[in-house]
Scaffold this motif. Structure first.
Motif, PDB file in Angstrom:
ATOM      1  N   THR A 340       0.818  -1.203   0.000  1.00  0.00           N
ATOM      2  CA  THR A 340       0.000   0.000   0.000  1.00  0.00           C
ATOM      3  C   THR A 340       0.863   1.269   0.000  1.00  0.00           C
ATOM      4  OG1 THR A 340      -1.817   1.135   1.140  1.00  0.00           O
ATOM      5  CG2 THR A 340      -0.191   0.046   2.522  1.00  0.00           C
ATOM      6  N   ASN A 341       0.363   2.296  -0.630  1.00  0.00           N
ATOM      7  CA  ASN A 341       1.083   3.561  -0.731  1.00  0.00           C
ATOM      8  C   ASN A 341       1.126   4.275   0.617  1.00  0.00           C
ATOM      9  OD1 ASN A 341       2.267   5.940  -1.605  1.00  0.00           O
ATOM     10  ND2 ASN A 341       0.384   6.775  -2.464  1.00  0.00           N
ATOM     11  N   LYS A 342       2.317   4.506   1.110  1.00  0.00           N
ATOM     12  CA  LYS A 342       2.508   5.260   2.350  1.00  0.00           C
ATOM     13  C   LYS A 342       3.422   6.466   2.081  1.00  0.00           C
ATOM     14  CE  LYS A 342       1.939   1.123   5.220  1.00  0.00           C
ATOM     15  NZ  LYS A 342       2.500   0.239   6.287  1.00  0.00           N
ATOM     16  N   ASN A 343       3.302   6.970   0.876  1.00  0.00           N
ATOM     17  CA  ASN A 343       4.192   8.054   0.434  1.00  0.00           C
ATOM     18  C   ASN A 343       5.647   7.636   0.588  1.00  0.00           C
ATOM     19  OD1 ASN A 343       2.047   9.892  -0.176  1.00  0.00           O
ATOM     20  ND2 ASN A 343       1.803  10.246   2.029  1.00  0.00           N
ATOM     21  N   ASN A 344       5.916   6.389   0.188  1.00  0.00           N
ATOM     22  CA  ASN A 344       7.244   5.795   0.369  1.00  0.00           C
ATOM     23  C   ASN A 344       7.659   5.041  -0.889  1.00  0.00           C
ATOM     24  OD1 ASN A 344       5.232   3.828   0.676  1.00  0.00           O
ATOM     25  ND2 ASN A 344       6.403   2.624   2.151  1.00  0.00           N
ATOM     26  N   THR A 345       7.570   5.705  -2.009  1.00  0.00           N
ATOM     27  CA  THR A 345       7.818   5.047  -3.299  1.00  0.00           C
ATOM     28  C   THR A 345       9.175   4.349  -3.350  1.00  0.00           C
ATOM     29  OG1 THR A 345       6.419   6.679  -4.407  1.00  0.00           O
ATOM     30  CG2 THR A 345       7.912   5.391  -5.792  1.00  0.00           C
ATOM     31  N   GLU A 346      10.208   4.988  -2.843  1.00  0.00           N
ATOM     32  CA  GLU A 346      11.548   4.396  -2.904  1.00  0.00           C
ATOM     33  C   GLU A 346      11.607   3.059  -2.184  1.00  0.00           C
ATOM     34  OE1 GLU A 346      16.156   5.486  -1.621  1.00  0.00           O
ATOM     35  OE2 GLU A 346      14.692   7.115  -1.847  1.00  0.00           O
ATOM     36  N   ASP A 347      10.968   2.988  -1.018  1.00  0.00           N
ATOM     37  CA  ASP A 347      10.972   1.731  -0.266  1.00  0.00           C
ATOM     38  C   ASP A 347      10.063   0.692  -0.921  1.00  0.00           C
ATOM     39  OD1 ASP A 347      12.465   1.815   2.534  1.00  0.00           O
ATOM     40  OD2 ASP A 347      11.709   3.819   2.113  1.00  0.00           O
ATOM     41  N   ARG A 348       8.977   1.149  -1.516  1.00  0.00           N
ATOM     42  CA  ARG A 348       8.114   0.206  -2.225  1.00  0.00           C
ATOM     43  C   ARG A 348       8.838  -0.378  -3.439  1.00  0.00           C
ATOM     44  NH1 ARG A 348       2.096   1.366  -3.554  1.00  0.00           N
ATOM     45  NH2 ARG A 348       2.746   3.441  -4.269  1.00  0.00           N
ATOM     46  N   VAL A 349       9.636   0.410  -4.111  1.00  0.00           N
ATOM     47  CA  VAL A 349      10.419  -0.103  -5.229  1.00  0.00           C
ATOM     48  C   VAL A 349      11.333  -1.233  -4.749  1.00  0.00           C
ATOM     49  CG1 VAL A 349      12.325   0.443  -6.803  1.00  0.00           C
ATOM     50  CG2 VAL A 349      10.333   1.956  -6.678  1.00  0.00           C
ATOM     51  N   LYS A 350      11.965  -1.043  -3.595  1.00  0.00           N
ATOM     52  CA  LYS A 350      12.830  -2.091  -3.025  1.00  0.00           C
ATOM     53  C   LYS A 350      12.031  -3.352  -2.738  1.00  0.00           C
ATOM     54  CE  LYS A 350      15.951   1.161  -0.660  1.00  0.00           C
ATOM     55  NZ  LYS A 350      16.398   1.623   0.689  1.00  0.00           N
ATOM     56  N   TRP A 351      10.850  -3.151  -2.156  1.00  0.00           N
ATOM     57  CA  TRP A 351       9.991  -4.296  -1.811  1.00  0.00           C
ATOM     58  C   TRP A 351       9.586  -5.060  -3.063  1.00  0.00           C
ATOM     59  CZ3 TRP A 351       4.981  -5.845  -2.946  1.00  0.00           C
ATOM     60  CH2 TRP A 351       4.433  -6.846  -2.123  1.00  0.00           C
ATOM     61  N   PHE A 352       9.159  -4.346  -4.088  1.00  0.00           N
ATOM     62  CA  PHE A 352       8.725  -5.002  -5.321  1.00  0.00           C
ATOM     63  C   PHE A 352       9.863  -5.759  -5.987  1.00  0.00           C
ATOM     64  CE2 PHE A 352       4.897  -2.372  -5.079  1.00  0.00           C
ATOM     65  CZ  PHE A 352       3.941  -3.262  -5.579  1.00  0.00           C
ATOM     66  N   LYS A 353      11.035  -5.188  -6.003  1.00  0.00           N
ATOM     67  CA  LYS A 353      12.189  -5.870  -6.588  1.00  0.00           C
ATOM     68  C   LYS A 353      12.453  -7.184  -5.866  1.00  0.00           C
ATOM     69  CE  LYS A 353      14.803  -1.991  -8.560  1.00  0.00           C
ATOM     70  NZ  LYS A 353      16.058  -1.202  -8.471  1.00  0.00           N
ATOM     71  N   PHE A 354      12.413  -7.131  -4.525  1.00  0.00           N
ATOM     72  CA  PHE A 354      12.675  -8.336  -3.744  1.00  0.00           C
ATOM     73  C   PHE A 354      11.563  -9.358  -3.958  1.00  0.00           C
ATOM     74  CE2 PHE A 354      12.602 -10.901   0.142  1.00  0.00           C
ATOM     75  CZ  PHE A 354      13.927 -11.308   0.191  1.00  0.00           C
ATOM     76  N   ASN A 378      -4.713  11.166   2.983  1.00  0.00           N
ATOM     77  CA  ASN A 378      -5.381  11.136   4.289  1.00  0.00           C
ATOM     78  C   ASN A 378      -5.158   9.840   5.067  1.00  0.00           C
ATOM     79  OD1 ASN A 378      -6.585  13.712   3.846  1.00  0.00           O
ATOM     80  ND2 ASN A 378      -8.113  12.720   2.530  1.00  0.00           N
ATOM     81  N   THR A 379      -4.925   8.749   4.365  1.00  0.00           N
ATOM     82  CA  THR A 379      -4.744   7.465   5.025  1.00  0.00           C
ATOM     83  C   THR A 379      -3.915   6.546   4.138  1.00  0.00           C
ATOM     84  OG1 THR A 379      -5.885   5.495   5.892  1.00  0.00           O
ATOM     85  CG2 THR A 379      -6.923   6.631   4.046  1.00  0.00           C
ATOM     86  N   PHE A 380      -3.294   5.545   4.762  1.00  0.00           N
ATOM     87  CA  PHE A 380      -2.504   4.576   4.009  1.00  0.00           C
ATOM     88  C   PHE A 380      -3.300   3.305   3.719  1.00  0.00           C
ATOM     89  CE2 PHE A 380       1.357   6.376   6.484  1.00  0.00           C
ATOM     90  CZ  PHE A 380       1.374   7.487   5.661  1.00  0.00           C
ATOM     91  N   GLU A 381      -4.532   3.241   4.154  1.00  0.00           N
ATOM     92  CA  GLU A 381      -5.302   2.005   4.091  1.00  0.00           C
ATOM     93  C   GLU A 381      -5.751   1.669   2.671  1.00  0.00           C
ATOM     94  OE1 GLU A 381      -8.993  -0.169   6.457  1.00  0.00           O
ATOM     95  OE2 GLU A 381      -8.639   1.972   6.700  1.00  0.00           O
ATOM     96  N   GLU A 382      -5.386   0.454   2.230  1.00  0.00           N
ATOM     97  CA  GLU A 382      -5.830  -0.089   0.937  1.00  0.00           C
ATOM     98  C   GLU A 382      -5.535   0.855  -0.230  1.00  0.00           C
ATOM     99  OE1 GLU A 382      -7.321  -3.070   0.302  1.00  0.00           O
ATOM    100  OE2 GLU A 382      -7.512  -3.793   2.349  1.00  0.00           O
ATOM    101  N   LYS A 383      -4.367   1.458  -0.237  1.00  0.00           N
ATOM    102  CA  LYS A 383      -3.976   2.323  -1.346  1.00  0.00           C
ATOM    103  C   LYS A 383      -3.193   1.499  -2.369  1.00  0.00           C
ATOM    104  CE  LYS A 383      -5.978   5.814   0.512  1.00  0.00           C
ATOM    105  NZ  LYS A 383      -7.195   6.370  -0.104  1.00  0.00           N
ATOM    106  N   PHE A 384      -3.950   0.706  -3.123  1.00  0.00           N
ATOM    107  CA  PHE A 384      -3.350  -0.212  -4.085  1.00  0.00           C
ATOM    108  C   PHE A 384      -3.633   0.199  -5.524  1.00  0.00           C
ATOM    109  CE2 PHE A 384      -3.678  -2.934  -0.271  1.00  0.00           C
ATOM    110  CZ  PHE A 384      -2.363  -3.357  -0.185  1.00  0.00           C
ATOM    111  N   GLY A 385      -3.686   1.492  -5.786  1.00  0.00           N
ATOM    112  CA  GLY A 385      -3.868   1.970  -7.146  1.00  0.00           C
ATOM    113  C   GLY A 385      -2.525   2.107  -7.849  1.00  0.00           C
ATOM    114  N   PHE A 386      -2.387   1.508  -9.021  1.00  0.00           N
ATOM    115  CA  PHE A 386      -1.134   1.587  -9.783  1.00  0.00           C
ATOM    116  C   PHE A 386      -1.351   2.082 -11.209  1.00  0.00           C
ATOM    117  CE2 PHE A 386      -0.439  -1.491  -6.419  1.00  0.00           C
ATOM    118  CZ  PHE A 386       0.806  -1.129  -5.929  1.00  0.00           C
TER     119      PHE A 386
END
Length: 415
Positions: A340-354, A378-386
């Motif tokens: 989910t999007n937590k305004n942390n794109t750089e860390d999500r990129v790492k997660w997806f690569k792994f 406003n919230t990090f809940e279920e932010k799975f839009g790509f």
């Protein structure tokens, strides 16, 4: 007098036959009830390549994407239900853009119970035709399509009524049987000889004890959990048998089955879950969903930094699935995954690569969950839009690039 006696006995026999048939149906014994005159029938012709193995199929599926919160929306009935959760109508242009971006597989979550049009479990033929249209768009792009039964799990432990879908409990088994059997008979009728191995059926999505304390986590000491596994085993077998009984290409179609909640926990917690018996050899795929580690991938607020100490759970899950299924000839399809999007794109990129690297290491295909909701203001809940379905672009192109690049590196290493 003899004629009167004859006709009287004949009438009594017919009455007994009618009562017996009704009793069998009420107990889940009748085969199909739906109106076959209204059911959509497959008139196509496609050669199914029976030489393709399950392992080869999954390897060729490469990476996938979910058309979430669209055909699975169950807030309304009729064709207008497709946009009832705020997402636009699916279009061929969208599918073309996804294919061009490198996605080889599309998972189509579909809800059905809100499209029953009579008292016989008959699915609205207009709805079936719409689902068929989207499937055909993806097939025409050379994509694999996973077609499933999505949000039809009844919402609580109480007794179900007609048309409530299914619930994996003994209390609701007979009604669940009738729904699942009639649903998959109609899907199998609409999708059969016109579709080759590129169309895959997924029996049930996250079947679980909705409303129960152990809805998402199997507990070996929970009586209701044990009962749920037993009933899910029967429903999986029923759906598979119904698909196979439709003949033609469905005799060999690849079918995905899952445990309770499509959770790793349902496989690893000493439950009695098992794969159904199949008349076709080597045609079953395991379906599982992985949003792990939970504090990073889904929890709100959880943690937003993907550090090395969070990789252990992911590695364990992949290794366990490989040991217990892949190595035994049952490939794994991760029907849903994402962070989910937590305004942390750089860390999500790492997660997806792994994540993608680990999945491909064991020959698994993973389908990105996309519900269209991406804004974490406003919230990090279920932010799975790509994927921006209006524009045909991606909200986080860095993540999509990470998926595709990791996929290519993985193939390069294998070759």
């Amino acid at each position: 007098m003899k004629k009167t006696l004859f006709w009287g006995r004949l009438a009594a026999a017919f009455m007994l036959l009618a009562i017996t048939a009704f009793t069998a149906y009420a107990a889940g014994g009748a085969k199909y009830a739906f109106n076959s005159k209204k059911a959509l029938k497959d008139k196509g012709s496609a050669k199914f390549n029976e030489s393709v193995t399950a392992l080869a199929l999954v390897n060729d599926m490469k990476t996938g994407w979910n058309l979430g919160n669209t055909l699975d929306a169950n807030a309304k009935s009729g064709l207008e239900s497709e946009t009832s959760w705020g997402q636009p109508l699916a279009t061929k242009k969208q599918i073309d853009a996804l294919s061009a971006a490198g996605f080889k597989t599309i998972r189509l979550p579909v809800s059905w119970k809100n499209h029953i049009i009579d008292d016989k479990y008959t699915i609205d033929p207009a709805w079936m035709a719409r689902v068929k249209q989207v499937v055909d768009w993806a097939i025409s792009d050379g994509m694999y399509v996973i077609l499933n039964d999505h949000h039809d799990n009844f919402e609580n432990e109480g007794a179900m009524s007609y048309g409530d879908g299914y619930y994996p409990s003994s209390l609701n088994y007979n009604e669940s049987l009738r729904f699942v059997r009639n649903l998959w008979a109609q899907i199998s009728l609409a999708f059969n000889k016109g579709y080759d191995e590129h169309l895959i059926f997924e029996v049930l999505n996250e079947p679980r004890l909705r409303g129960h304390a152990h809805e998402w986590n199997y507990n070996p000491s929970c009586t209701a959990c044990k009962d749920a596994v037993s009933n899910l085993n029967k429903l999986n077998q029923l759906a598979l048998d119904t698909i196979r009984a439709s003949g033609k290409n469905n005799k060999n179609r690849f079918v995905m089955v899952t445990g309770l909640a499509a959770s790793m926990n349902s496989f690893t917690s000493q439950s009695s879950w098992k794969l159904p018996n199949d008349s076709a050899e080597g045609r079953l795929l395991l379906s599982v969903h992985l949003y792990v580690p939970y504090p990073f991938a889904m929890q709100n607020p959880g943690v937003s930094e993907f550090t090395e100490n969070l990789t252990a759970e992911l590695s364990y899950d992949f290794e366990w699935l490989n040991e217990h299924f892949v190595k035994k000839g049952v490939p794994v399809v991760i029907g849903e995954y994402g962070a989910t999007n937590k305004n942390n794109t750089e860390d999500r990129v790492k997660w997806f690569k792994f994540f993608v690297s680990e999945s491909r290491k064991y020959g698994m295909v993973a389908c990105l969950w996309d519900n269209g909701d991406w804004n974490a203001r406003n919230t990090f809940e279920e932010k799975f839009g790509f994927f921006n379905r209006e524009e045909g672009t991606f909200y986080f192109p860095e993540i999509i690039e990470a998926i595709m690049e990791t996929l290519q590196v993985d193939f390069a290493n294998k070759n």
